[in-house]
Scaffold this motif. Structure first.
Motif, PDB file in Angstrom:
ATOM      1  N   LYS A  17      43.055  43.487  50.264  1.00 50.07           N
ATOM      2  CA  LYS A  17      42.680  42.597  49.152  1.00 50.07           C
ATOM      3  C   LYS A  17      41.153  42.442  49.067  1.00 50.07           C
ATOM      4  O   LYS A  17      40.566  42.576  48.000  1.00 50.07           O
ATOM      5  N   TRP A  30      39.051  37.545  48.077  1.00 47.91           N
ATOM      6  CA  TRP A  30      40.054  38.012  47.096  1.00 47.91           C
ATOM      7  C   TRP A  30      40.677  36.839  46.339  1.00 47.91           C
ATOM      8  O   TRP A  30      41.091  36.982  45.191  1.00 47.91           O
ATOM      9  N   ASN A  64      48.827  38.436  42.970  1.00 45.99           N
ATOM     10  CA  ASN A  64      49.038  38.341  44.410  1.00 45.99           C
ATOM     11  C   ASN A  64      50.495  38.648  44.759  1.00 45.99           C
ATOM     12  O   ASN A  64      50.775  39.358  45.734  1.00 45.99           O
TER      13      ASN A  64
END
Ligand code: PPS
Length: 300
Positions: free
Chosen positions: A139, A269, A278
């Protein structure tokens, strides 16, 4: 051996193409035969990473460990990309990382590469060279790469964040899929004790401890005072200020868009991923990353 990147044509961004199953751009494939025929020496050290995983940080640490005491002027007069050549980077009539590596006067020679493990020139394996692989959680790696592609005129255009996010998951990035890169290097460590696999997050958590581990891998025993000087010297804020480490001397990078030393954090992130992204990312990650032993931390 000063490099003059100002002569480089950056009027249009390069396009990705498939190269032996990996997305690449011409500056990293143009010298393929010569790079593959690079003659490594047994004491060469290869610093290998997926882009934006902490290459510069570990390069600076190694350069300090090896040469900080014996030739400190190197560190203050040469930018990192001359001290630690980027093996596969080739810009005709301008830069050949392979030639730079050939001409490096140091022992050991520190050499950078973003190659997936299957692209590493065979002499590194034949000579049983030490290799240091740095991996960073996907990420944060993605966010860092996004900013890099925005600011670096020799990289493909980043596009908007949402399309970059999709492309990263598809492995449509220079040097290919993050998932394949970190996994295939990891697998190689199972059979090759000459590879030291490090994590960016561990370096953030305790840089001193990771320097210690590096030292035992390369067989150096610096004094406590030296280690402390190195640990302090490579802190993010110090490296960000250091012209010989922060890439500010490379005109192909537009620091008005983003600095190279951007944030240097774990968890940035969260400022970019939406909740939906996500969830999508995590589900896709589970499908791709099956080895529980290869564990990344996305927050500390
Ligand atoms: S490159 O272009 O692939 O060689 O980039 P690379 O050096 O691998 O990665 C750049 C990111 O590493 C961060 N960085 C650091 N973080 C913490 N401490 C130190 N000393 C340090 N040096 C570099 C750099 O800021 C980039 O991450 P982001 O998240 O973009 O800030």
């Amino acid at each position: 051996m000063s490099l003059d990147f100002s002569k480089m044509d950056v009027s249009s961004r390069p396009k990705l193409f498939d190269f032996h199953g990996v997305a690449m751009i011409p500056i990293f494939t143009a010298n393929w035969e010569n790079v593959q025929n690079f003659q490594a020496r047994p004491d060469d050290i290869l610093i290998a990473t997926y882009p934006k995983a902490g290459t510069t940080w570990v390069s600076q640490i190694l350069d300090l460990l090896y040469f900080g005491k014996t030739s400190p002027e190197r560190l203050t007069s040469l930018p990192i990309y001359e001290r630690v050549p980027f093996l596969e980077m080739t810009i005709p009539n301008l830069v050949s990382g392979k030639d730079q590596a050939d001409k490096l006067p140091t022992t050991p020679r520190l050499i950078k590469s973003h190659f997936p493990v299957q692209f590493v020139p065979k002499s590194f394996w034949e000579q049983n060279c030490r290799m240091i692989y740095v991996a960073r959680n996907a990420k944060d790696n993605m966010v860092s790469y996004y900013h890099f592609d925005c600011m670096n005129n020799v990289q493909p255009a980043a596009g908007d964040w949402n399309s970059f996010f999709q492309r990263f998951m598809e492995g449509d990035m220079v040097f290919g899929s993050w998932y394949d890169h970190v996994t295939n290097w990891w697998k190689k460590t199972q059979t090759h004790s000459n590879i030291h696999y490090m994590f960016y997050e561990d370096m953030i958590e305790d840089t001193g401890r990771e320097i210690e581990k590096l030292c035992s891998f390369i067989g150096l025993s610096p004094s406590a005072e030296e280690k402390e000087m190195i640990r302090t010297g490579v802190q993010f804020d110090n490296m960000k200020k250091n012209k010989m480490a922060n890439y500010s001397t490379l005109p192909v990078m537009d620091f008005k868009v983003s600095p190279f030393m951007r944030k240097g954090k774990v968890g940035d992130w969260k400022n970019y991923f939406t909740v939906a992204q996500n969830e999508e990312f995590d589900a896709d990650y589970k499908r791709k990353m099956k080895d529980p032993a290869l564990h990344f931390r996305c927050e500390l």
